[in-house]
Scaffold this active site. Structure first.
Site, mmCIF file in Angstrom:
data_model
loop_
_atom_site.group_PDB
_atom_site.id
_atom_site.type_symbol
_atom_site.label_atom_id
_atom_site.label_comp_id
_atom_site.label_asym_id
_atom_site.label_seq_id
_atom_site.Cartn_x
_atom_site.Cartn_y
_atom_site.Cartn_z
ATOM 1 N NE ARG A 131 -4.110 1.684 2.313
ATOM 2 C CZ ARG A 131 -4.258 2.466 3.378
ATOM 3 N NH1 ARG A 131 -3.463 2.312 4.427
ATOM 4 N NH2 ARG A 131 -5.208 3.380 3.398
ATOM 5 C CG HIS A 183 -1.858 5.131 -0.380
ATOM 6 N ND1 HIS A 183 -2.658 5.650 0.617
ATOM 7 C CD2 HIS A 183 -2.611 4.195 -1.004
ATOM 8 C CE1 HIS A 183 -3.840 5.034 0.599
ATOM 9 N NE2 HIS A 183 -3.836 4.144 -0.373
ATOM 10 C CG ASP A 184 5.836 7.149 -3.318
ATOM 11 O OD1 ASP A 184 5.776 8.382 -3.130
ATOM 12 O OD2 ASP A 184 6.805 6.597 -3.871
ATOM 13 C CB VAL A 238 0.647 11.632 -3.940
ATOM 14 C CG1 VAL A 238 0.710 13.119 -3.611
ATOM 15 C CG2 VAL A 238 -0.582 10.995 -3.292
ATOM 16 C CG ASP A 278 7.622 11.580 -5.654
ATOM 17 O OD1 ASP A 278 6.960 10.915 -4.821
ATOM 18 O OD2 ASP A 278 7.355 12.771 -5.934
ATOM 19 C CB SER A 289 6.402 12.569 -2.146
ATOM 20 O OG SER A 289 5.292 11.862 -2.672
ATOM 21 C CG ASN A 348 -1.720 8.434 2.968
ATOM 22 O OD1 ASN A 348 -2.026 7.358 2.467
ATOM 23 N ND2 ASN A 348 -1.112 9.397 2.293
ATOM 24 N N PRO A 407 -7.575 7.442 -4.047
ATOM 25 C CG PRO A 407 -7.336 5.253 -4.836
ATOM 26 C CD PRO A 407 -6.579 6.521 -4.617
ATOM 27 C CG HIS A 454 -8.144 -4.176 -1.129
ATOM 28 N ND1 HIS A 454 -9.205 -3.312 -1.233
ATOM 29 C CD2 HIS A 454 -7.063 -3.399 -0.835
ATOM 30 C CE1 HIS A 454 -8.788 -2.065 -1.021
ATOM 31 N NE2 HIS A 454 -7.492 -2.091 -0.790
ATOM 32 C CB THR A 455 -5.992 -11.063 -2.442
ATOM 33 O OG1 THR A 455 -5.944 -12.415 -1.979
ATOM 34 C CG2 THR A 455 -4.596 -10.682 -2.908
ATOM 35 C CB THR A 462 -6.955 -16.384 2.565
ATOM 36 O OG1 THR A 462 -7.248 -15.792 1.276
ATOM 37 C CG2 THR A 462 -7.752 -17.660 2.698
#
Length: 316
Positions: free
Chosen positions: A60, A64-65, A68, A72, A74, A92, A162, A192-193, A239
């Site tokens: 994740r 999430h890097d 945005v 990089d 950030s 976050n 998102p 998301h597994t 699982t």
């Protein structure tokens, strides 16, 4: 004097060479520090073995890097007097984690390489892949050579990450803004597994949604009350420590934990792909690997841009 068309041709050739010279490559560290990738893998495997949830957390971080301002690093920067950390953004705050593991990786990689040659952005990309592999998922060749940003933007993170409450059109649009298509959206959501989610994120769905299996909603309400228990955790699929197709099988049964998960199988344009992945691990693995490479290619800093941070949490 050179003709304008000739000048344009030269400019074009130069641009082509510039982009080729600075495009990412899986072999980027082969000569400068061949021990770099094995060092990352070692720390990731130990961290995931100790706490399987960490695999999802590291995956994740990369996602999430990248969303945005590109991949990089950030997200790793702490607040300074000139900018507020992306860690405080809505998507976050109190949920992104694994920063201590990134620090451990960085220390180990710099130790084996003798100096800081591997960027924090590249560490996130490799750690994401190694996490997926550690939990039984596919592997892929991570393109490398990203450099680290010298700034971060909480405001941008607030507007582009998102959210778990998005419907399908919003999700499609969100990914499209990053140059990712519907196949990328469904494949990457399959991340998301693995992992867990907090009650505050899925509460609205288990109490108010109509496109949810009633038995599943009841089961989830047992550990996620209408008020309180915000940080109580529930698995994103049955699982959470195994990278498999249970996430997609769940969606077909209306047992998606997040609104944004079930949106992928709700009578819309992505239903067919969810069905395919639910019955074909090969198709999912193949597409997930391709989409991870594509996501890892979002606006990287290369060549002389940015820097190689000494400490992932702050600019040199």
């Amino acid at each position: 004097m050179a003709s304008p068309s000739n000048f344009l041709l030269h400019a074009f050739v130069f641009l082509a060479l510039a982009t080729t010279a600075f495009s990412l490559s899986p072999k980027f560290y082969d000569k400068v520090c061949p021990q770099a990738l094995p060092a990352i893998k070692k720390v990731v495997r130990a961290a995931v073995h100790k706490e399987p949830r960490m695999g999802a957390s590291l995956l994740r971080l990369h996602f999430h890097d990248c969303f945005v301002n590109g991949c990089d690093g950030s997200l790793l920067l702490d607040s300074t007097s000139s900018f507020e950390t992306e860690k405080n953004a809505r998507g976050n705050l109190n949920s992104v984690r694994g920063f201590e593991v990134v620090d451990q990786i960085k220390a180990e990689v710099d130790r084996v390489c003798g100096r800081p040659v591997v960027s924090c952005a590249d560490i996130l990309a490799v750690a994401a892949r190694d996490s997926v592999v550690a939990l039984g998922g596919p592997t892929w060749k991570v393109r490398l050579g990203r450099r680290d940003s010298t700034t971060a933007s909480r405001t941008l993170a607030d507007s582009v990450l998102p959210s778990a409450s998005m419907d399908l059109p919003a999700l499609i649009n969100n990914f499209k803004n990053q140059g990712l298509n519907q196949r990328d959206l469904v494949a990457l959501s399959g991340g998301h597994t693995i992992g867990l989610s907090q009650c505050s994120i899925f509460r609205n769905r288990i109490y108010n949604a109509t496109n949810i299996d009633p038995a599943f909603a009841k089961e989830r309400r047992a550990t996620c009350p209408r008020s309180g228990g915000n940080t109580n955790l529930a698995p994103l699929d049955p699982t959470p420590a195994r990278f498999d197709t249970a996430y997609f099988k769940n969606l077909v049964k209306q047992r998606g934990l997040l609104t944004s998960d079930q949106a992928l199988f709700n009578g819309g344009s992505t239903d067919k792909l969810v069905k395919t992945y639910s019955s074909s691990p090969e198709a999912f693995w193949d597409d997930f690997a391709k989409s991870m490479i594509k996501m890892g290619n979002i606006k990287p800093l290369t060549g002389k841009q940015g820097q190689i941070r000494v400490n992932c949490r702050k600019v040199n």
